[in-house]
Structure formats: structure tokens, C-alpha cells
Design a protein around this motif. Structure first.
Motif, PDB file in Angstrom:
ATOM      1  N   ARG A   4      -8.498   1.222  -3.566  1.00  0.00           N
ATOM      2  CA  ARG A   4      -7.109   0.763  -3.584  1.00  0.00           C
ATOM      3  C   ARG A   4      -6.839  -0.223  -2.449  1.00  0.00           C
ATOM      4  O   ARG A   4      -6.118  -1.211  -2.621  1.00  0.00           O
ATOM      5  N   ASP A  54      -2.909   5.322   1.894  1.00  0.00           N
ATOM      6  CA  ASP A  54      -3.833   4.204   2.094  1.00  0.00           C
ATOM      7  C   ASP A  54      -3.446   3.385   3.319  1.00  0.00           C
ATOM      8  O   ASP A  54      -4.310   2.902   4.056  1.00  0.00           O
ATOM      9  N   HIS A  70      -8.502  -3.487  -3.407  1.00  0.00           N
ATOM     10  CA  HIS A  70      -7.692  -4.204  -4.388  1.00  0.00           C
ATOM     11  C   HIS A  70      -6.508  -4.880  -3.713  1.00  0.00           C
ATOM     12  O   HIS A  70      -6.163  -6.030  -4.034  1.00  0.00           O
ATOM     13  N   LEU A  73       0.828  -1.208   0.000  1.00  0.00           N
ATOM     14  CA  LEU A  73       0.000   0.000   0.000  1.00  0.00           C
ATOM     15  C   LEU A  73       0.862   1.258   0.000  1.00  0.00           C
ATOM     16  O   LEU A  73       1.965   1.279   0.557  1.00  0.00           O
ATOM     17  N   GLU A  91     -12.820   2.319  -0.036  1.00  0.00           N
ATOM     18  CA  GLU A  91     -11.467   2.632  -0.500  1.00  0.00           C
ATOM     19  C   GLU A  91     -11.030   1.600  -1.529  1.00  0.00           C
ATOM     20  O   GLU A  91     -10.527   0.530  -1.179  1.00  0.00           O
TER      21      GLU A  91
END
Length: 242
Positions: free
Chosen positions: A133, A33, A136, A29, A131
Motif C-alpha cells: 500500500r 501505513d 502504491h 495513506l 508494504e
């Protein structure tokens, strides 16, 4: 959480950076994030040999490991506890139960002191929903675990017990070991029964294979510890016929 776990005030450590592997959730990350994720929940320290999650329990919190190692075990049909995996700082454990609401699929136990961020299911799901990101990154770690499990099965097809053990040791030291010259050290306790579980072998077979590895100068064994003296020799044993 358990009463003997010592909580630290406030869960958030803005801008915190540790030496997390790039393949781990936190290591993959970006800073912003990562801060968002670590703002969730409560920071907790656990002592060695502490069961954090127990197979078949209905708990659904998630632990984001910040420092230390945990082992993941499952109860086999023959009443043994089989070692399934090892997770380290940067990894996440417990996300399966948080996602599907089903009972725990394995038991998670600390290997030495562990620092973690404990996040409720509701907060974890809200974060992954809001969120993209982070969502993912979580999905990527889940897929990596499934790929690792598949590779583990494929690598064992048609192998004898000694080769399976060599491949297990090679994976452990390359993923979680500390490099030392031509070799590496596993600095967390691992027993021969746990090695037998990972290698899908009997304890006598593991003991015999370890004696052979020692004779070849590949490893040194001690009480609940293993040092790989020569990664090249271990690799030859594990993959030399490829």
C-alpha cells in the motif's frame, strides 16, 4: 545530515495526524501505513533558505515533508535557476534518486522553517518493497508529479507570457495558497525571477503582466509576496478564452 539541522529524538509519532492534503503521500495513506512510514528515519528541523538537496549531488536519502514548504529548482542553460515546483507538508522529495540511484535531478531549498522525516535509501526501498500500500502511494505521487509536468507544458502551448503567468499563479494559490475571502494568499517567499522561470517568461514580461493584474484588481504584490485579491478575475485572465 548537516550539522546545523536540529534533530528531534525518535522519528516516530504514532497516530500523528496533520492537515496534509489528500493528494499528498501522507494525506493519501491510512493511519497504520502512515505510522509505518513515519517510523523510518530521523525527524529533522531545517531553517529558512536551507538547501536540502543539490542538483547533480550523489546523495540518495529521501525527505518526507511534515510541515512547511520547499521549492524545487533546476539550473537552466542560460545560468538561471528555474523554479520547477513547490512541495509542502505531506509530500515526499528525493525519491527519484532513491529509486534509480542516479544524481539529484534538482535542488530543493526550504521556504521558511521545515519539519521533515529523513529516511535512508535502504530503509525507503525496503519499506516500498515490503508494504504494497505504501509502494502504491509512492508510485501514485510520482505519477502525479509527471502528470503535473505534462499539464504544465500543454497549458503553455500557444499562450502569451501574461496568460502563462496567470495560470502559474492560479495553480500556486489553488494548490498551496491560503484562502482569504474572494482571494488567497501565498504565505511563502517567491521572487519575480522565480515566477519568470515557472512561467517560461522574461522578468520584464512578468513585471509588465503583474502591473496589468494589479490594475485589473486581481493581485497585490509586495516584497517577495503575492496576494490574489480576486480568484475569479485571475481565473478569467488565465482561462477566460476556453
Amino acid at each position: 545530515m548537516d550539522g546545523d539541522a536540529r534533530r528531534e529524538a525518535n522519528g516516530r509519532r504514532p497516530g500523528e495526524v496533520r492537515d496534509w492534503p489528500p493528494s499528498s503521500l501522507l494525506g493519501g495513506l491510512g493511519p497504520a501505513d502512515r505510522d509505518l512510514l513515519l517510523a523510518l528515519g530521523t525527524r529533522v528541523r531545517y531553517p529558512p533558505d536551507k538547501v536540502l538537496m543539490r542538483e547533480a549531488d550523489r546523495t540518495d536519502f529521501v525527505l518526507i515533508l511534515l510541515d512547511g514548504l520547499v521549492k524545487v529548482t533546476g539550473h537552466a542553460d542560460d545560468d538561471r535557476d528555474a523554479l520547477l515546483a513547490v512541495r509542502m507538508g505531506g509530500d515526499v522529495v528525493g525519491e527519484f534518486a532513491a529509486v534509480d540511484g542516479q544524481p539529484r535531478s534538482a535542488t530543493v531549498t526550504t521556504c521558511g522553517p521545515v519539519l521533515a522525516q529523513s529516511v535512508t535509501r535502504a530503509d525507503f526501498l525496503a519499506c516500498t518493497r515490503d508494504e504494497p500500500r505504501i509502494s502504491h502511494a509512492v508510485n501514485r505521487t510520482v505519477v502525479a508529479k509527471l502528470r503535473s509536468a505534462t499539464t504544465h507544458r500543454v497549458n503553455f502551448t500557444g499562450c502569451d507570457a501574461a496568460t502563462r503567468l496567470a495560470r502559474v499563479l492560479h495553480h500556486l494559490v489553488m494548490t498551496y495558497g491560503e484562502r482569504a475571502g474572494e482571494g488567497a494568499v501565498i504565505r511563502w517567499p517567491i521572487t519575480q525571477p522565480e515566477l519568470a522561470g515557472l512561467a517560461a517568461a522574461s522578468e520584464p514580461s512578468v513585471q509588465k503582466a503583474l502591473r496589468r493584474f494589479r490594475d485589473l484588481g486581481a493581485v497585490t504584490t509586495g516584497y517577495r509576496s503575492i496576494r490574489v485579491d480576486s480568484l475569479s478575475r485571475l481565473s478569467d485572465i488565465a482561462f477566460g478564452d476556453r
